[in-house]
Structures are given as C-alpha cells and as structure tokens.
Design an enzyme around this catalytic site. Structure first.
Site, PDB file in Angstrom:
ATOM      1  N   GLU A  56     -17.549  77.157 -33.168  1.00 42.73           N
ATOM      2  CA  GLU A  56     -17.442  78.423 -33.888  1.00 42.73           C
ATOM      3  C   GLU A  56     -17.432  79.629 -32.957  1.00 42.73           C
ATOM      4  O   GLU A  56     -18.252  79.736 -32.048  1.00 42.73           O
ATOM      5  CB  GLU A  56     -18.606  78.549 -34.877  1.00 42.73           C
ATOM      6  CG  GLU A  56     -18.499  79.755 -35.781  1.00 42.73           C
ATOM      7  CD  GLU A  56     -19.369  79.621 -37.004  1.00 42.73           C
ATOM      8  OE1 GLU A  56     -18.838  79.259 -38.067  1.00 42.73           O
ATOM      9  OE2 GLU A  56     -20.598  79.855 -36.899  1.00 42.73           O
ATOM     10  N   LYS A  58     -18.442  83.034 -33.000  1.00 45.38           N
ATOM     11  CA  LYS A  58     -19.389  83.816 -33.798  1.00 45.38           C
ATOM     12  C   LYS A  58     -20.079  84.806 -32.874  1.00 45.38           C
ATOM     13  O   LYS A  58     -20.931  84.441 -32.065  1.00 45.38           O
ATOM     14  CB  LYS A  58     -20.414  82.869 -34.441  1.00 45.38           C
ATOM     15  CG  LYS A  58     -21.523  83.536 -35.225  1.00 45.38           C
ATOM     16  CD  LYS A  58     -22.469  82.462 -35.749  1.00 45.38           C
ATOM     17  CE  LYS A  58     -23.604  83.048 -36.550  1.00 45.38           C
ATOM     18  NZ  LYS A  58     -24.536  81.989 -37.039  1.00 45.38           N
ATOM     19  N   LYS A 119     -13.737  81.629 -41.802  1.00 43.39           N
ATOM     20  CA  LYS A 119     -15.160  81.659 -42.178  1.00 43.39           C
ATOM     21  C   LYS A 119     -15.511  83.052 -42.693  1.00 43.39           C
ATOM     22  O   LYS A 119     -15.583  84.016 -41.935  1.00 43.39           O
ATOM     23  CB  LYS A 119     -16.010  81.310 -40.952  1.00 43.39           C
ATOM     24  CG  LYS A 119     -17.517  81.238 -41.201  1.00 43.39           C
ATOM     25  CD  LYS A 119     -17.925  79.883 -41.711  1.00 43.39           C
ATOM     26  CE  LYS A 119     -19.448  79.767 -41.788  1.00 43.39           C
ATOM     27  NZ  LYS A 119     -20.075  79.565 -40.462  1.00 43.39           N
ATOM     28  N   GLU A 168     -18.944  74.501 -49.200  1.00 41.10           N
ATOM     29  CA  GLU A 168     -20.301  74.480 -48.654  1.00 41.10           C
ATOM     30  C   GLU A 168     -21.346  74.462 -49.757  1.00 41.10           C
ATOM     31  O   GLU A 168     -21.328  75.282 -50.669  1.00 41.10           O
ATOM     32  CB  GLU A 168     -20.494  75.713 -47.774  1.00 41.10           C
ATOM     33  CG  GLU A 168     -21.893  75.879 -47.219  1.00 41.10           C
ATOM     34  CD  GLU A 168     -21.996  77.124 -46.365  1.00 41.10           C
ATOM     35  OE1 GLU A 168     -21.283  77.186 -45.334  1.00 41.10           O
ATOM     36  OE2 GLU A 168     -22.759  78.038 -46.719  1.00 41.10           O
ATOM     37  N   ASN A 188     -24.848  72.981 -45.681  1.00 41.90           N
ATOM     38  CA  ASN A 188     -25.372  74.023 -44.802  1.00 41.90           C
ATOM     39  C   ASN A 188     -26.866  73.804 -44.619  1.00 41.90           C
ATOM     40  O   ASN A 188     -27.626  73.779 -45.585  1.00 41.90           O
ATOM     41  CB  ASN A 188     -25.101  75.409 -45.386  1.00 41.90           C
ATOM     42  CG  ASN A 188     -25.266  76.512 -44.345  1.00 41.90           C
ATOM     43  OD1 ASN A 188     -25.864  76.297 -43.293  1.00 41.90           O
ATOM     44  ND2 ASN A 188     -24.740  77.687 -44.636  1.00 41.90           N
ATOM     45  N   GLU A 218     -23.441  71.736 -41.214  1.00 40.68           N
ATOM     46  CA  GLU A 218     -23.277  73.089 -40.689  1.00 40.68           C
ATOM     47  C   GLU A 218     -24.619  73.718 -40.329  1.00 40.68           C
ATOM     48  O   GLU A 218     -25.568  73.632 -41.101  1.00 40.68           O
ATOM     49  CB  GLU A 218     -22.614  73.988 -41.738  1.00 40.68           C
ATOM     50  CG  GLU A 218     -21.326  73.443 -42.342  1.00 40.68           C
ATOM     51  CD  GLU A 218     -20.908  74.266 -43.555  1.00 40.68           C
ATOM     52  OE1 GLU A 218     -21.040  75.498 -43.504  1.00 40.68           O
ATOM     53  OE2 GLU A 218     -20.500  73.663 -44.558  1.00 40.68           O
ATOM     54  N   SER A 219     -24.677  74.348 -39.186  1.00 41.73           N
ATOM     55  CA  SER A 219     -25.805  75.191 -38.755  1.00 41.73           C
ATOM     56  C   SER A 219     -26.978  74.376 -38.210  1.00 41.73           C
ATOM     57  O   SER A 219     -27.296  73.288 -38.688  1.00 41.73           O
ATOM     58  CB  SER A 219     -26.313  76.090 -39.890  1.00 41.73           C
ATOM     59  OG  SER A 219     -25.278  76.896 -40.399  1.00 41.73           O
TER      60      SER A 219
END
Length: 261
Positions: A56, A58, A119, A168, A188, A218-219
C-alpha cells in the site's frame, strides 16, 4: 462521532463538490471512452500468487498523522512492483490520508502494470467512475459505510465498469454482505471507529466466509510469520502499508519481507 462516521460525513460533501467541478455526464463520457481498455484482475493475481502481498502507498493516517509525507507516487508504487508485490493499494482520500486519484494515474504512467486497488470511502457510484478513469483495477467497498442494498448496487456498477470489488468487513454482523459475491472478501483487522488493530480478527472470521472466496487480510500485518499462518487459514491476499511506508526504502522493505515469507 467516531472517525469512520466523521470521514463519511466529509465524503458526502466532497463528492457533491466533485460533481460541481465535473458533472456526472461528463465523467461518464470520459470513462466510456476507455472501457475498451481492460485492467488486470486483482482477484486472479492474488489467487495465483505465492506471496499475495498487496503493498500500500499510504502517506498518512488519521490516527498517526504523516507516515511519509515526501512519498512520491512516481517512485514507490513502481518500486513495489519491481520488488515483488502481487498488487498495489493506493490511498486516494486527501483530507484524512493525504492521497489523490492522481497518484494512481501517476503510478500507471511510471510503468506500474500490476493490479491497483482504489482505496477510499466509496458511498456514491460517481467514485467508481473516478476509480475507473484513473486506472484502478478494483475498488474498495466497506460494509460499515453502506447498507446491503447500497453495497449491492455499487458492486453491480463496479462490474459494469470492468472493476473488481474488494468488500471489506470487520465483524460477524457484516459477514452477510459476503452473500453479494464480491470478487474478494476482505477482513479488516483495524476497527474503523476506534482504529484499534487486532490481527486475530482475521483468524476468527476466516472460517465464517464462503469457502471459495478470495480472502484478504487487511491492516496490522508486520511479520512474515503472520502471513504464513494466515495463508494456512485460507487467506490469499495481505494488505500491508505502514510496515513498508515507515521505512526509508519501502520497496526494499517489501523485498526483504517477501524473502522472509
């Protein structure tokens, strides 16, 4: 309001401003002109990949502020591709994440050919047209932002535009959205209201998702061992941003991470 509610309120205002700057009719016309040009499939890339890393781009987050304010869209995404990323995720929300649609366009012009996830916090089909116009392969839909009917409608529009959807979800109460058969089912590990992260969320919900779904965690993933364990739990995609972006050389950090997997 929690952070997610605040973002969505702002997003509704922002989308209306976008419509004033470029009408829906004009946006649709621009997208129709490029629909003959296909974009690479993110779900297929993840299903066929040995690592499944979605790297990502970000630069900022609401909870941590700037992560890499100087990060360049013409450099880092291409470096991710060159160092083995299966796909990319590029933040396009400006107010909270320091992103822009232009970053995807720039990444494509720099030579990025692998799938790119748009995103953002999508609450209007206008944003799906924006995603297709800038060169994305897939768009993120967040169950917590949308009613089931809204999600179904946006999913249909995305597919009509040739975009895949990463849907998500965060808790068991949202898993019914998986019945809409998105291209990818994301879990997530970060609560979007409090921004507290717990990777155990993916392990807990994995077995409740459809068996044949392309599952994405995710994350909060910062250890190659976690990726190996999540793969054993059935996940094929792993969205990782801060772990790479906070280093001096995100591409090299990705390369080292994949080698450790």
């Amino acid at each position: 309001m929690d952070i997610l509610q605040e973002i969505v309120v702002h997003k509704r205002i922002e989308v209306e401003r976008f419509k004033q700057e470029l009408s829906e009719q004009d946006l649709h016309r621009r997208v129709e002109a490029i629909l003959d040009f296909s974009v690479p499939s993110m779900s297929r890339a993840l299903a066929e990949s040995a690592s499944g890393i979605i790297a990502e781009f970000k630069r900022r987050s609401p909870s941590k502020g700037w992560i890499k304010e100087e990060g360049k869209a013409e450099e880092i995404p291409l470096s991710y591709q060159d160092n083995g990323a299966t796909a990319l995720s590029i933040l396009t929300d400006e107010k909270y994440f320091g992103g822009k649609d232009e970053f995807i366009r720039t990444a494509r012009h720099s030579g990025v050919q692998i799938p790119i996830l748009y995103k953002n916090f999508i609450i209007d089909e206008y944003q799906l047209f924006q995603a297709r116009l800038c060169g994305a392969s897939a768009a993120l839909l967040i169950a917590a932002d949308l009613t089931r009917q809204e999600c179904k409608s946006l999913l249909q529009t995305a597919h009509e535009l040739g975009l895949e959807v990463l849907l998500e979800m965060h808790g068991e109460e949202e898993l019914e959205y998986a019945e809409l058969e998105p291209d990818m089912c994301g879990i997530n590990n970060r609560n979007l209201g409090s921004f507290i992260t717990d990777v155990n969320n993916s392990y807990r919900l994995a077995e409740l998702l459809p068996r044949d779904a392309v599952k994405v965690s995710e994350s909060g993933i910062s250890n190659p061992t976690t990726v190996r364990e999540l793969r054993e739990a059935g996940f094929r995609g792993f969205l990782i941003g801060e772990t790479f972006m906070k280093t001096p050389d995100p591409g090299k950090a990705l390369c080292d991470f994949i080698a450790a997997i």
